[in-house]
Design a protein around this motif. Structure first.
Motif, PDB file in Angstrom:
ATOM      1  N   HIS A 162       0.981  -1.269  -0.047  1.00  0.00           N
ATOM      2  CA  HIS A 162      -0.012   0.063   0.026  1.00  0.00           C
ATOM      3  C   HIS A 162       0.775   1.400  -0.057  1.00  0.00           C
TER       4      HIS A 162
ATOM      5  N   ARG B 138      -5.484   7.317   2.229  1.00  0.00           N
ATOM      6  CA  ARG B 138      -6.997   7.338   2.554  1.00  0.00           C
ATOM      7  C   ARG B 138      -7.757   8.711   2.278  1.00  0.00           C
TER       8      ARG B 138
ATOM      9  N   TYR C 159      -2.654   4.840   3.789  1.00  0.00           N
ATOM     10  CA  TYR C 159      -3.390   3.683   4.103  1.00  0.00           C
ATOM     11  C   TYR C 159      -3.259   2.636   5.024  1.00  0.00           C
TER      12      TYR C 159
END
Length: 88
Positions: free
Chosen positions: A50, A55, A61
């Motif tokens: 990730h 986000r 994330y």
């Protein structure tokens, strides 16, 4: 014995360790060191997968899987469940 602290003392300090892993490992003092190493490996895999993703809030994330794993750690769940939370 606080295996989380022992494990942290052996790990290199890199930027991605600032996303809650230290706090998570501190909560996992009920697990043996061998199991903490599995959790750390799951974190490393997830963080790498990730890397660069954000986000909606702008946070990295990886903060979400770590938050979920922290909740499960408060419930004193087994290491496989904690690792699965990091990998989800």
């Amino acid at each position: 014995m606080d295996y989380g602290v022992l494990l942290l003392n052996r790990l290199p300090l890199v930027g991605r360790w600032n996303h809650g892993l230290r706090q998570l490992l501190a909560r996992l003092d009920y697990l043996p060191q061998e199991q903490l190493e599995h959790i750390t490996a799951a974190y490393d895999f997830s963080a790498s997968a990730h890397e660069g993703q954000k986000r909606h809030s702008g946070e990295a994330y990886i903060t979400h899987p770590v938050a979920v794993a922290s909740i499960l750690a408060q419930l004193k769940l087994d290491y496989q469940t904690i690792a699965a939370a990091l990998l989800h």
